[in-house]
Scaffold this motif. Structure first.
Motif, mmCIF file in Angstrom:
data_model
loop_
_atom_site.group_PDB
_atom_site.id
_atom_site.type_symbol
_atom_site.label_atom_id
_atom_site.label_comp_id
_atom_site.label_asym_id
_atom_site.label_seq_id
_atom_site.Cartn_x
_atom_site.Cartn_y
_atom_site.Cartn_z
ATOM 1 N N GLY A 66 2.202 6.188 -1.595
ATOM 2 C CA GLY A 66 2.526 6.984 -0.405
ATOM 3 C C GLY A 66 3.318 7.866 -1.325
ATOM 4 N N ALA B 276 -2.116 5.347 2.358
ATOM 5 C CA ALA B 276 -1.585 3.851 2.127
ATOM 6 C C ALA B 276 -2.055 3.581 3.129
ATOM 7 C CB ALA B 276 -0.075 4.176 1.943
ATOM 8 N N SER C 180 2.263 1.793 -3.496
ATOM 9 C CA SER C 180 1.169 2.165 -4.399
ATOM 10 C C SER C 180 1.001 3.486 -4.003
ATOM 11 C CB SER C 180 -0.003 1.329 -4.211
ATOM 12 O OG SER C 180 0.168 0.223 -3.877
ATOM 13 N N ALA D 84 1.071 -1.138 -0.187
ATOM 14 C CA ALA D 84 0.024 -0.147 0.001
ATOM 15 C C ALA D 84 0.915 1.530 0.133
ATOM 16 C CB ALA D 84 -0.839 -0.284 1.087
ATOM 17 N N MET D 85 1.971 1.260 0.297
ATOM 18 C CA MET D 85 3.069 2.512 0.979
ATOM 19 C C MET D 85 3.616 3.221 -0.570
ATOM 20 S SD MET D 85 4.518 2.401 4.887
ATOM 21 C CE MET D 85 3.203 2.508 6.263
#
Length: 465
Positions: free
Chosen positions: A88, A97, A86, A83-84
């Motif tokens: 961040g 994120a 993607s 998530a980070m």
């Protein structure tokens, strides 16, 4: 008199601090003894039938156990990394994120407190180190964690399906778009706040690192595809999908990521080891791992924890089903329905009352207990007024989300308080701005039913072609 005895006894027992399951059972048995023609034998029969006759409930212990394996293993850490990488790099991207990680973990755990505990314990400290205010970080995670009961698979949705005998698969379909929408609204609010307050962002890690983090997270993310894909595609029922998810979560945590269990310190490939030797060694260790699993301390702890939560929840459900049985046999929901219908209350007015009742109940009771008490009462009224049962279910679930953030029984507040070592009052202040956003979202869900019904209706239309 029957209605008064049932509800007054229930609320008095709860005010005295009696566990909700015992309070439900005691008030039901007292009402049967005083006013019903049923025998005491019917109580034992109903307690047995409450779980044995609801096939959907079998999914609950499976989803709880799969969540326990994924929460204990390193799935949360890998989802956060993905998530980070993607989002961040966007302004406020670390907070965004965190929301994305909560959404993804919610889709593999089905539990709101588990989502806050797994993601928050890692992300809140990281956000503070990156320059985010601690109160902002805590508010984001506590609120995002509520998505655990809205994004399918959701244990709360299974409880509603069992209480009202609607399709659990359709409930899962109905929850997907509202869950994604709520996550999107949170991320939009974070972006706007980040632009105003100048919150930091991280440099884009590059396509290669993003691909690597995605590949590492795929072990956990594939559970979303397996569960939701099989249910939405009509391949498996929620119960069958839950059983598969349980086995898959065990295999990923113990044999894939090797964060727990007998293979915890066994590397997939040692330095200088060729592929053939590594394959042979891993095959041998996996066979040994299967043999050692039943006696492994970490695996047994995970199973025991999952069993405790399952037993607690099913005990509440059993007593709540007895409570619903008393409501039905004494025709209490029908009496209340006739009164409300005679008032001439329109559907939109009834939904206002529903939301106020559920928001008030969310302050004092756990979500599953609220659904099991309120659903049998509200369901027949809603159907008479032409409200879709699936739409009513999503309204109730969103209300339960808000209940996770309201004192004195907001479970997410206690989890975040434990993570941050801050007082409950401090956590409540951190959540207040986000609570207003959730209330706005509740209005949308209540009065725009197609947000909930669009996906189930579309998938139904595909199957009838």
């Amino acid at each position: 008199m029957t209605i008064a005895t049932l509800f007054i006894t229930l609320f008095v027992c709860m005010l005295l601090g009696m566990p909700i399951a015992i309070a439900l059972g005691f008030s039901s048995m007292l009402t049967i003894l005083l006013f019903s023609t049923d025998s005491l034998a019917s109580i034992a029969l109903k307690l047995y039938a409450s779980t044995s006759e609801h096939y959907t409930l079998l999914a609950i212990p499976f989803f709880i156990l799969s969540s326990a394996f994924l929460s204990t293993g390193g799935v949360a850490r890998r989802i956060i990394d993905f998530a980070m990488d993607s989002v961040g790099h966007i302004r406020g991207g670390l907070a965004m994120a965190s929301v994305m990680a909560c959404m993804l973990f919610a889709a593999v755990s089905g539990s709101s407190p588990a989502t806050v505990a797994a993601i928050g314990s890692i992300v809140i400290v990281g956000m503070v180190r990156a320059g985010y205010p601690e109160k902002f970080a805590a508010g984001v995670i506590t609120t995002s964690g509520t998505l655990g009961i809205l994004i399918p698979p959701s244990i709360v949705m299974l409880v509603y399906a069992a209480a009202t005998e609607v399709s659990a698969a359709r409930m899962f379909m109905a929850g997907l778009i509202p869950g994604l929408m709520m996550g999107g609204l949170l991320m939009l609010a974070i972006y706007i706040t980040a632009r105003i307050k100048g919150l930091p962002s991280q440099p884009f890690p590059g396509v290669r690192k993003l691909t690597v983090s995605f590949a590492k997270a795929m072990g956990g993310l594939m559970l979303i595809v397996i569960v939701l894909g099989s249910i939405y595609g009509g391949i498996a029922s929620p119960t069958e999908a839950a059983a598969v998810a349980c086995v898959y979560a065990y295999l990923v945590a113990v044999f894939g990521y090797r964060d727990i269990g007998p293979l915890k310190n066994v590397a997939w490939r040692n330095p200088g080891e060729n592929l053939i030797a590594a394959a042979g060694r891993n095959l041998w260790h996996m066979v040994l791992g299967l043999i050692k699993t039943p006696i492994d301390k970490e695996v047994r702890t995970v199973v025991n924890d999952g069993a405790k939560v399952s037993i607690m929840l099913l005990f509440i459900i059993g007593n709540a089903m007895l409570f619903a049985h008393v409501l039905t046999t004494e025709r209490i929901p029908h009496t209340i329905a006739e009164i409300i219908v005679n008032w001439g209350l329109p559907a939109w007015g009834f939904l206002i009352i529903v939301n106020l009742l559920l928001l008030a109940a969310g302050n004092f009771m756990e979500p599953s207990a609220i659904l099991l008490i309120m659903a049998p009462i509200l369901f027949p009224i809603a159907t008479q007024l032409g409200i879709d049962p699936i739409h009513l279910g999503i309204i109730m679930v969103v209300n339960m989300e808000i209940g996770m953030l309201t004192p004195p029984v907001g479970l997410n507040l206690f989890v975040t308080s434990g993570i941050t070592n801050r007082s409950i009052g401090w956590v409540i202040q951190a959540c207040l701005p986000w609570l207003l956003l959730l209330l706005s979202f509740l209005i949308i869900i209540t009065y725009v039913p197609q947000v909930s019904l669009a996906l189930p209706e579309y998938l139904d239309s595909l199957r009838t072609r």
